[in-house]
Design an enzyme around this catalytic site. Sequence first.
Site, PDB file in Angstrom:
ATOM      1  N   GLY A 111       0.822  -1.195   0.000  1.00  0.00           N
ATOM      2  CA  GLY A 111       0.000   0.000   0.000  1.00  0.00           C
ATOM      3  C   GLY A 111       0.859   1.248   0.000  1.00  0.00           C
ATOM      4  O   GLY A 111       2.070   1.195   0.202  1.00  0.00           O
ATOM      5  N   PRO A 112       0.222   2.411  -0.201  1.00  0.00           N
ATOM      6  CA  PRO A 112       0.982   3.672  -0.236  1.00  0.00           C
ATOM      7  C   PRO A 112       1.576   4.009   1.131  1.00  0.00           C
ATOM      8  O   PRO A 112       1.151   3.452   2.153  1.00  0.00           O
ATOM      9  CB  PRO A 112      -0.066   4.700  -0.662  1.00  0.00           C
ATOM     10  CG  PRO A 112      -1.374   4.080  -0.371  1.00  0.00           C
ATOM     11  CD  PRO A 112      -1.199   2.606  -0.462  1.00  0.00           C
ATOM     12  N   GLY A 150       2.331   5.657   4.689  1.00  0.00           N
ATOM     13  CA  GLY A 150       1.521   6.342   5.688  1.00  0.00           C
ATOM     14  C   GLY A 150       0.169   5.742   5.976  1.00  0.00           C
ATOM     15  O   GLY A 150      -0.637   6.335   6.676  1.00  0.00           O
ATOM     16  N   GLY A 173      -0.238   2.832   7.559  1.00  0.00           N
ATOM     17  CA  GLY A 173      -0.171   2.065   8.808  1.00  0.00           C
ATOM     18  C   GLY A 173       0.302   0.641   8.658  1.00  0.00           C
ATOM     19  O   GLY A 173      -0.058  -0.223   9.467  1.00  0.00           O
ATOM     20  N   LYS A 174       1.124   0.351   7.645  1.00  0.00           N
ATOM     21  CA  LYS A 174       1.584  -1.034   7.431  1.00  0.00           C
ATOM     22  C   LYS A 174       2.496  -1.497   8.576  1.00  0.00           C
ATOM     23  O   LYS A 174       2.317  -2.573   9.133  1.00  0.00           O
ATOM     24  CB  LYS A 174       2.326  -1.134   6.093  1.00  0.00           C
ATOM     25  CG  LYS A 174       1.474  -0.804   4.878  1.00  0.00           C
ATOM     26  CD  LYS A 174       2.201  -1.077   3.579  1.00  0.00           C
ATOM     27  CE  LYS A 174       3.405  -0.182   3.369  1.00  0.00           C
ATOM     28  NZ  LYS A 174       3.063   1.252   3.227  1.00  0.00           N
ATOM     29  N   THR A 175       3.467  -0.652   8.930  1.00  0.00           N
ATOM     30  CA  THR A 175       4.431  -1.039   9.977  1.00  0.00           C
ATOM     31  C   THR A 175       3.763  -1.092  11.347  1.00  0.00           C
ATOM     32  O   THR A 175       3.969  -2.035  12.126  1.00  0.00           O
ATOM     33  CB  THR A 175       5.616  -0.051   9.995  1.00  0.00           C
ATOM     34  OG1 THR A 175       6.168   0.021   8.684  1.00  0.00           O
ATOM     35  CG2 THR A 175       6.690  -0.505  10.966  1.00  0.00           C
ATOM     36  N   SER A 212      -2.695   2.778 -18.278  1.00  0.00           N
ATOM     37  CA  SER A 212      -3.999   3.284 -17.811  1.00  0.00           C
ATOM     38  C   SER A 212      -4.457   4.554 -18.509  1.00  0.00           C
ATOM     39  O   SER A 212      -5.643   4.882 -18.476  1.00  0.00           O
ATOM     40  CB  SER A 212      -3.934   3.564 -16.304  1.00  0.00           C
ATOM     41  OG  SER A 212      -3.611   2.394 -15.607  1.00  0.00           O
ATOM     42  N   LYS A 258      -7.549   5.071  -7.368  1.00  0.00           N
ATOM     43  CA  LYS A 258      -7.909   6.082  -8.368  1.00  0.00           C
ATOM     44  C   LYS A 258      -9.215   6.764  -8.004  1.00  0.00           C
ATOM     45  O   LYS A 258      -9.366   7.986  -8.167  1.00  0.00           O
ATOM     46  CB  LYS A 258      -8.007   5.421  -9.744  1.00  0.00           C
ATOM     47  CG  LYS A 258      -6.651   4.972 -10.285  1.00  0.00           C
ATOM     48  CD  LYS A 258      -6.795   4.164 -11.562  1.00  0.00           C
ATOM     49  CE  LYS A 258      -5.437   3.727 -12.083  1.00  0.00           C
ATOM     50  NZ  LYS A 258      -5.527   2.879 -13.278  1.00  0.00           N
TER      51      LYS A 258
END
Length: 801
Positions: free
Chosen positions: A372-373, A375, A377-379, A695, A738
């Site tokens: 995911g992008p 910021g 919250g992955k970590t 795209s 998108k």
Amino acid sequence: MELEESTVTMGDLSEEETIEIPEVLPCMAIRDVVLFPTMVIPLYVGRESSLAAIEEALNSERLLVLLTQKDPETEDPRPEDLYHVGVVAIIMRTLKLPDGRLKVLVQALARTTVTEFRQEKPFFLVRHEPVREEEPEGVDVETEALMRSVKEIAEKVFALRGQLTPEFTSVLEGVEEPGRLADMVASHMRFKISEAQEILETLDPIERLRKLHRFLLRELEVATVQAKIQTEAQEEMSRTQREYFLREQLRAIKRELGEVDEHAQEIEEFREKIAKARMPKEVEKEALKQLRRLEMMHPDSAEAAIIRTYLDWLIELPWRKQTRDKLDLKKARQILDEDHYDLDKVKERILEYLAVRKLNPKAKGPILCFVGPPGVGKTSLGRSIARALGRKFVRISLGGVRDEAEIRGHRRTYIGAMPGRIIQGLKQAGTNNPVFMIDEIDKLCADFQGDPAAALLEVLDPEQNHSFVDHYLGVPFDLSKVMFIATANMTDPIPPALKDRMEIIYISGYTAEEKLVIARRYILPRQIKEHGLKPEDVKISDETILKIINEYTEEAGLRELERKIAAICRKIAKRLAEGEKGPFVISRKNLHKYLGVPRYVPELEQEEDEIGVATGLAWTETGGEVLYVEALVMEGKGNLILTGHLGEIMRESAQAALSYTRSRAKEFRIPADFYEKMDIHVHVPAGAIPKDGPSAGVTMATAMISALAEIPVSKDVAMTGEITLRGKVLPVGGIKEKALAALRKGITKVIIPEKNVKDLEEIPKPMRRKIEFIPVRHMDQILEVALLPEKAKKTRRRRKK
């Protein structure tokens, strides 16, 4: 024939006077030795030709000519393979050996030169001329000095070799003729065949002695170096043995005095720690083997320090230590909800894992990959998972790592060698079942030091990682109980083999409403606490937070929002420190005093419907973005100009869009020869940022047709999709990201490929209600929605006036 390793004795040259030497004699080839007059030596005879020569000599006067081979390896020598200067020898004794060979004792009588080979088979028969050597009548001072020097050097060489005997010394001292001295010394030396032959062929006694002197000097130098090497090796062995005995005596003395032997105590401590570490059998065997090596070494040696460090690592690793999982699913969900808002898919996956662990405690740890992008919250989600499971948490970042040894460790042969980051992380955790987060797995690099991604293949494979071997440890470690979680912004840079081993879970960006909830529940309380404020000091409404989200940030994640809230808290902290009293109310009207003027205007960047400008949607590693594709038609020669730092795929999409436009020229009243008389310039703004992907195909086609047909494009419509030459619209990725980008820009109509309708399930219902998704399968459907023909009439009418 071979030379026996035996002591050579000297005969009496006077015999030569009593023996009459025939002009024609049998000849035998010898190898590995050059014979000198008066030499007595045993020879082992095995070749048929040599045996025949011996037999012929025994049948006559026991005399034969001995010539040395030029190449000792030659089995069946020819006349040209032999030196032509040799000796005439007499057979003194023969002995038949059990293996069929003949042992012959011969004495060399005189030098001789072979002048003719009369017969080659079955043995050599040669004509020769014996050399009558004449010693000088008187010895001058120079010759005397040369003789003494030869005697001294010969004694030194034999002394260095340990072969000097009183008998040899007395014989050496008794020789007074230069030629005889040269022959005697040369016969005892281990000269090369060519050098010994050179001395034999020198007939002048004084010159022969000089050559011998030159060769002796070199032999003395070689013997000196050889003796030095042997002495040093012997001294080193003696010193080591002496140290060992002294050390053992010292230990015995200390034991008698009741003192503690530090080295023995250290060894005993290591032995106890190894027993307590509960290692697997093969690991314990290796540890005890290294401990035995340490015990035999000097405690201050460099090798001992390396073994000590290695044993420390083996002892401190958690071979069997593990935490007990909290298998209460309700409690786990409560913890996950406390730490993170939404992210239902990830939470559901963790609860499924807990349920499996509850039913099967021996289940292998999953390999998850959050994509995911930045910021989103992955970590922090990894920490939350560890807390929910009741496990230790370890995090390593692989961004920019290019050395394979970072994963697998360095071999112990290198100075400063260490285990890889995986083993280091497990030692840090102290358990063999932590939640192990591998951050930025898509940022790995490969170069001449190896490919770290390839080294991760074994780590992140549940079928293989139960016996992961770190290069430093050299023994297998079980990683199957570890729960690995990788994070990435994009999946494209991850090698396919590595991606196949992981379960990919996509975490999309947040909508403004979701950001509002997260800011209210998590970010604001955390920042108030970190800045030393109290909750009652800060009063901020939801409308104000939404204004921060929409007008001061433009991101998929939450980092910039957190920074803005932190900036507000800092300014309030400063006012409190200056003596002002709260509460401080932050409203939409006074927000600019804290954060300055708004950076992003929430209204559309396009204020009106324009000709040749179409709104496209892109998906990057930072989330979704809105792209405005501009097309401009000019007089020219049919060139297609593409600008905006476009990649190869995007350029190909533009070519496909142009071909489709040419095929539909009639329907939109575009001149048929436009591609010959007009240039089309397609530009995508933000030219410094690289852009690529399929795209934007439909967006480019829409902008081209709009510019050529002079029909405006609706500013309220955004689109995404790949175009074919026949106008078909193919599916693309990142629909949710998108859609979020379109919503941030206030666009409520989004055209998507029909095959992407299934992806709308991932979009939250509140967000789906705000956007009208228009699925299409052909370019004609997009043009019907996006182009505004009624406005084109007004534009043309205005131009005519």
